[in-house]
Structures are given as C-alpha cells and as structure tokens.
Design an enzyme around this catalytic site. Structure first.
Site, PDB file in Angstrom:
ATOM      1  N   GLN A 101       0.816  -1.222   0.000  1.00 24.92           N
ATOM      2  CA  GLN A 101       0.000   0.000   0.000  1.00 24.92           C
ATOM      3  C   GLN A 101       0.847   1.269   0.000  1.00 24.92           C
ATOM      4  O   GLN A 101       0.329   2.356  -0.233  1.00 24.92           O
ATOM      5  CB  GLN A 101      -0.941   0.017   1.220  1.00 24.92           C
ATOM      6  CG  GLN A 101      -2.040  -1.022   1.158  1.00 24.92           C
ATOM      7  CD  GLN A 101      -2.901  -0.968   2.397  1.00 24.92           C
ATOM      8  OE1 GLN A 101      -2.607  -1.611   3.391  1.00 24.92           O
ATOM      9  NE2 GLN A 101      -3.959  -0.187   2.368  1.00 24.92           N
TER      10      GLN A 101
ATOM     11  N   CYS B   9     -10.602   0.434   4.247  1.00 21.48           N
ATOM     12  CA  CYS B   9      -9.204   0.268   3.845  1.00 21.48           C
ATOM     13  C   CYS B   9      -8.625   1.640   3.523  1.00 21.48           C
ATOM     14  O   CYS B   9      -9.292   2.450   2.864  1.00 21.48           O
ATOM     15  CB  CYS B   9      -9.137  -0.629   2.607  1.00 21.48           C
ATOM     16  SG  CYS B   9      -7.470  -0.905   1.994  1.00 21.48           S
ATOM     17  N   LEU B  10      -7.393   1.870   3.964  1.00 20.86           N
ATOM     18  CA  LEU B  10      -6.767   3.170   3.687  1.00 20.86           C
ATOM     19  C   LEU B  10      -6.570   3.397   2.190  1.00 20.86           C
ATOM     20  O   LEU B  10      -6.436   4.531   1.747  1.00 20.86           O
ATOM     21  CB  LEU B  10      -5.422   3.271   4.413  1.00 20.86           C
ATOM     22  CG  LEU B  10      -5.514   3.310   5.951  1.00 20.86           C
ATOM     23  CD1 LEU B  10      -4.128   3.275   6.559  1.00 20.86           C
ATOM     24  CD2 LEU B  10      -6.275   4.543   6.428  1.00 20.86           C
TER      25      LEU B  10
HETATM   26 NI    NI Z   1      -6.516  -2.419   3.424  1.00 19.70          NI
END
Ligand code: NI
Length: 191
Positions: A54, A102-103
């Site tokens: 991420q 979720c970010l």
């Molecule tokens: Ni996530």
C-alpha cells in the site's frame, strides 16, 4: 522516519502479488528503516493495519496495530505486530460478517465474510518465528492485511454491493447494528 504516500484503489501496485523477503534483506538498514516508515504511516493514518504494497513496496510485509482507534472504536486491541512473509491457515469452517474499510479505498466500507479462526505463521521484523492462532474480529484484520499481499482488496470480497457505504453513512445507518454484532463475536471468540 518518513511518512509514505498511500496507494489508492485503481493503482496497479495494489493488484500485484508481493514478493517474499529474504533474511539477509530483512536485516539491512534500508529494510528496517522501511518497516519503521510502514508503522509510522499506519499510525498517522489511524489504520488498523497497513501492507507494504500500500506504500508502493511490493514485498510481503504487513504491520497491524489496534489501540484506541478512532476509525474502528469497536475493534479489540492488537499490540503492534509486524509480519514478514505471513501465511494464513484456516482453522475450521466458521465464518463471520465483517464491515471493512481500507486506507487504499477512501471513504467506503462494505461487508465481507471472513474466517473466524486462523493460524498465522511467518517472521517478525528480525526474522524470528511467529506462530499464533487468532479468532474473531482480529482474525478479520489479519486476513484483510494478508489479502493485500496477493493483490486482493476487501472490495473483491464484498458479495452484496448494497452493503457499501460511505463512512458517514456507515456511522449513521449501519454502525449501531454492526457494533452489537461485534460484541457477539467478541463474546464468542474472546478477541
Ligand atoms: Ni486495506
């Protein structure tokens, strides 16, 4: 430490399979510094977890930590955990419904089915073995983070798109029922 930029849904990096990390690579100052950045970025964004992928690093590392989290005030606490090359083994066939966010997916939550009991093996940030059994809501957090390492987002697991909600609408229309359900899950699984 440096706060890293978080990749958002639609960026191809989130759809890669992250690669395994070797022991020697893990011990390098660059990788240890990277792990510090991963933790700091997770905390700064009030995430319950953050996968390396991420922050644009497709390696199999995730950080998980749940304290007094304003994004998830109902989640049972998880002390800071860094997992390297984690593998999840499903224990039994019990599942539960988890309302996830979720970010990398701004301002959206949705309901996904998660395994209720799992075993997680892998390394900590220094290569020492981790082997733990996790159940209930916390098991959902582990599964969400480890999914990222295979390029999977919680969106892929939402079976009923009518459960999708902005954070404001989650709080307004869904949180009360979900928190009551979470209390049942916590009572059943103890975490
Ligand atoms: Ni996530």
């Amino acid at each position: 430490m440096t706060l890293r930029k978080i990749a958002l849904v639609g960026h191809p990096v989130l759809r890669q399979r992250a690669r395994e990390v070797g022991r020697e690579e893990l011990e390098t100052p660059a990788m240890q510094g990277f792990i510090d950045d991963l933790i700091e970025t997770m905390r700064d964004a009030n995430g319950a977890g953050l996968a390396a992928i991420q922050i644009y690093a497709p390696v199999r590392i995730v950080a998980i930590e749940v304290g007094d989290n304003p994004r998830y005030p109902y989640k049972p606490k998880i002390p800071l955990t860094v997992l390297v090359n984690p593998v999840i083994e499903v224990l039994g066939d019990e599942t539960f419904e988890n309302y996830e966010g979720c970010l990398s997916v701004p301002n959206l939550r949705g309901k996904v089915t998660r395994h209720a009991r799992i075993r997680v093996t892998g390394w900590d940030r220094h290569g020492a073995a981790i082997d733990r059994t996790v159940a209930g809501i916390s098991a959902g957090t582990y599964q969400h983070e480890c999914d990222h390492l295979d390029g999977t987002l919680f969106l892929d697991r939402v079976k009923d798109p009518s459960t999708l909600a902005t954070w404001e609408n989650f709080e307004r229309h869904h949180q009360a029922a979900f928190v009551a359900y979470v209390k049942e899950i916590v009572a059943r699984y103890g975490q």
